[in-house]
Design a protein around this motif. Sequence first.
Motif, PDB file in Angstrom:
ATOM      1  N   ALA A  12       0.817  -1.215   0.000  1.00 52.39           N
ATOM      2  CA  ALA A  12       0.000   0.000   0.000  1.00 52.39           C
ATOM      3  C   ALA A  12       0.851   1.265   0.000  1.00 52.39           C
ATOM      4  O   ALA A  12       0.428   2.305  -0.491  1.00 52.39           O
ATOM      5  CB  ALA A  12      -0.939   0.000   1.199  1.00 52.39           C
ATOM      6  N   ALA A  13       2.063   1.189   0.545  1.00 56.41           N
ATOM      7  CA  ALA A  13       2.923   2.367   0.632  1.00 56.41           C
ATOM      8  C   ALA A  13       3.759   2.572  -0.634  1.00 56.41           C
ATOM      9  O   ALA A  13       4.676   3.374  -0.643  1.00 56.41           O
ATOM     10  CB  ALA A  13       3.851   2.222   1.841  1.00 56.41           C
ATOM     11  N   ALA A  14       3.426   1.872  -1.704  1.00 55.20           N
ATOM     12  CA  ALA A  14       4.255   1.899  -2.900  1.00 55.20           C
ATOM     13  C   ALA A  14       3.904   3.006  -3.884  1.00 55.20           C
ATOM     14  O   ALA A  14       4.487   3.091  -4.950  1.00 55.20           O
ATOM     15  CB  ALA A  14       4.167   0.548  -3.606  1.00 55.20           C
ATOM     16  N   GLY A  15       2.990   3.864  -3.538  1.00 64.53           N
ATOM     17  CA  GLY A  15       2.605   4.929  -4.449  1.00 64.53           C
ATOM     18  C   GLY A  15       3.767   5.797  -4.882  1.00 64.53           C
ATOM     19  O   GLY A  15       3.837   6.224  -6.031  1.00 64.53           O
ATOM     20  N   ALA A  16       4.681   6.043  -3.977  1.00 57.23           N
ATOM     21  CA  ALA A  16       5.837   6.880  -4.323  1.00 57.23           C
ATOM     22  C   ALA A  16       6.660   6.238  -5.429  1.00 57.23           C
ATOM     23  O   ALA A  16       7.154   6.937  -6.322  1.00 57.23           O
ATOM     24  CB  ALA A  16       6.695   7.127  -3.089  1.00 57.23           C
ATOM     25  N   ALA A  17       6.810   4.925  -5.398  1.00 51.90           N
ATOM     26  CA  ALA A  17       7.569   4.239  -6.444  1.00 51.90           C
ATOM     27  C   ALA A  17       6.858   4.328  -7.785  1.00 51.90           C
ATOM     28  O   ALA A  17       7.501   4.400  -8.827  1.00 51.90           O
ATOM     29  CB  ALA A  17       7.797   2.777  -6.062  1.00 51.90           C
ATOM     30  N   PHE A  18       5.542   4.344  -7.768  1.00 51.04           N
ATOM     31  CA  PHE A  18       4.769   4.439  -9.009  1.00 51.04           C
ATOM     32  C   PHE A  18       4.661   5.883  -9.487  1.00 51.04           C
ATOM     33  O   PHE A  18       4.406   6.148 -10.647  1.00 51.04           O
ATOM     34  CB  PHE A  18       3.378   3.827  -8.807  1.00 51.04           C
ATOM     35  N   GLY A  19       4.849   6.822  -8.578  1.00 53.13           N
ATOM     36  CA  GLY A  19       4.760   8.228  -8.938  1.00 53.13           C
ATOM     37  C   GLY A  19       3.355   8.775  -8.855  1.00 53.13           C
ATOM     38  O   GLY A  19       3.055   9.834  -9.412  1.00 53.13           O
ATOM     39  N   GLY A  40      13.415  -1.282  -4.822  1.00 54.58           N
ATOM     40  CA  GLY A  40      13.934  -0.871  -3.524  1.00 54.58           C
ATOM     41  C   GLY A  40      12.911  -0.893  -2.394  1.00 54.58           C
ATOM     42  O   GLY A  40      13.247  -0.535  -1.263  1.00 54.58           O
ATOM     43  N   ILE A  41      11.699  -1.303  -2.653  1.00 50.25           N
ATOM     44  CA  ILE A  41      10.672  -1.312  -1.610  1.00 50.25           C
ATOM     45  C   ILE A  41      10.866  -2.515  -0.701  1.00 50.25           C
ATOM     46  O   ILE A  41      10.894  -3.662  -1.165  1.00 50.25           O
ATOM     47  CB  ILE A  41       9.257  -1.327  -2.232  1.00 50.25           C
ATOM     48  N   ALA A  42      11.008  -2.247   0.605  1.00 48.81           N
ATOM     49  CA  ALA A  42      11.234  -3.327   1.565  1.00 48.81           C
ATOM     50  C   ALA A  42       9.952  -4.050   1.941  1.00 48.81           C
ATOM     51  O   ALA A  42       9.978  -5.220   2.302  1.00 48.81           O
ATOM     52  CB  ALA A  42      11.906  -2.764   2.826  1.00 48.81           C
ATOM     53  N   GLU A  98      10.921   0.555 -16.210  1.00 52.92           N
ATOM     54  CA  GLU A  98      11.161   1.729 -15.363  1.00 52.92           C
ATOM     55  C   GLU A  98      10.394   1.599 -14.039  1.00 52.92           C
ATOM     56  O   GLU A  98      10.929   1.866 -12.960  1.00 52.92           O
ATOM     57  CB  GLU A  98      10.728   2.986 -16.106  1.00 52.92           C
ATOM     58  N   ILE A  99       9.143   1.170 -14.116  1.00 49.92           N
ATOM     59  CA  ILE A  99       8.321   1.032 -12.911  1.00 49.92           C
ATOM     60  C   ILE A  99       8.840  -0.106 -12.044  1.00 49.92           C
ATOM     61  O   ILE A  99       8.957   0.033 -10.823  1.00 49.92           O
ATOM     62  CB  ILE A  99       6.838   0.828 -13.290  1.00 49.92           C
ATOM     63  N   ALA A 100       9.190  -1.227 -12.652  1.00 45.03           N
ATOM     64  CA  ALA A 100       9.735  -2.365 -11.893  1.00 45.03           C
ATOM     65  C   ALA A 100      11.019  -1.962 -11.175  1.00 45.03           C
ATOM     66  O   ALA A 100      11.231  -2.345 -10.014  1.00 45.03           O
ATOM     67  CB  ALA A 100       9.978  -3.543 -12.815  1.00 45.03           C
ATOM     68  N   ALA A 101      11.869  -1.170 -11.823  1.00 46.79           N
ATOM     69  CA  ALA A 101      13.109  -0.720 -11.188  1.00 46.79           C
ATOM     70  C   ALA A 101      12.806   0.169  -9.988  1.00 46.79           C
ATOM     71  O   ALA A 101      13.472   0.072  -8.945  1.00 46.79           O
ATOM     72  CB  ALA A 101      13.971   0.025 -12.201  1.00 46.79           C
ATOM     73  N   ALA A 102      11.788   1.013 -10.095  1.00 46.20           N
ATOM     74  CA  ALA A 102      11.408   1.881  -8.972  1.00 46.20           C
ATOM     75  C   ALA A 102      10.892   1.064  -7.797  1.00 46.20           C
ATOM     76  O   ALA A 102      11.105   1.427  -6.643  1.00 46.20           O
ATOM     77  CB  ALA A 102      10.355   2.892  -9.427  1.00 46.20           C
TER      78      ALA A 102
END
Length: 183
Positions: free
Chosen positions: A40-47, A91-93, A84-88
């Motif tokens: 749920a906290a992955a919005g930053a990685a998706f932009g 780093g999500i733990a 690009e999205i997969a690379a972002a």
Amino acid sequence: MPDPALRREPLDGIPAITARGRLAIEALPPATRLVLRGAAAAGAAFGLALPTAINTATTDTVRAALMLGPDEWLLIAPDGAAAEIAAAFAGIAEPHSLVDVSHRNTAIGVSGALAADVLNSGVMLDLALAAFPVGMATRTLFAKAEIVLWRTGPDVFRIEAWRSFAGYLHGLLADAAREYVKG
């Protein structure tokens, strides 16, 4: 695996259906589609901030996130953005799953004042604006095909479906629109 540059879209060559400016049914351009589970906290990685209420969507001018379950989002981005999205997300733990389903899905746009009427020929949902507002997105059936239906504007819908059902769905939509096209 075939070269994606040579991949043919399932509705290539099929003209859009229009009815006097009150209805348009057309294949939408290719897009990157990813299913995100668990983070749920992955919005930053998706932009883009992910929606927190089931059956809702958030969007900007380029990307969209549709929450389809308690820990499931369909992410839509420009075609070719998967790496690009997969690379972002790398780093999500937080435990999560990110699966590229771009090759599986395609999209059909249905718009105009008659859009909800035509969609209701195969979708057994109340598509009145008050019951299915702009920004609502849900997994449902259109006749016998599973779809994701997303209202992006008062008279604008996006159907996400498996590529193998694209011709079937387009044919059913064309049949439903026939009375308006000739009228």
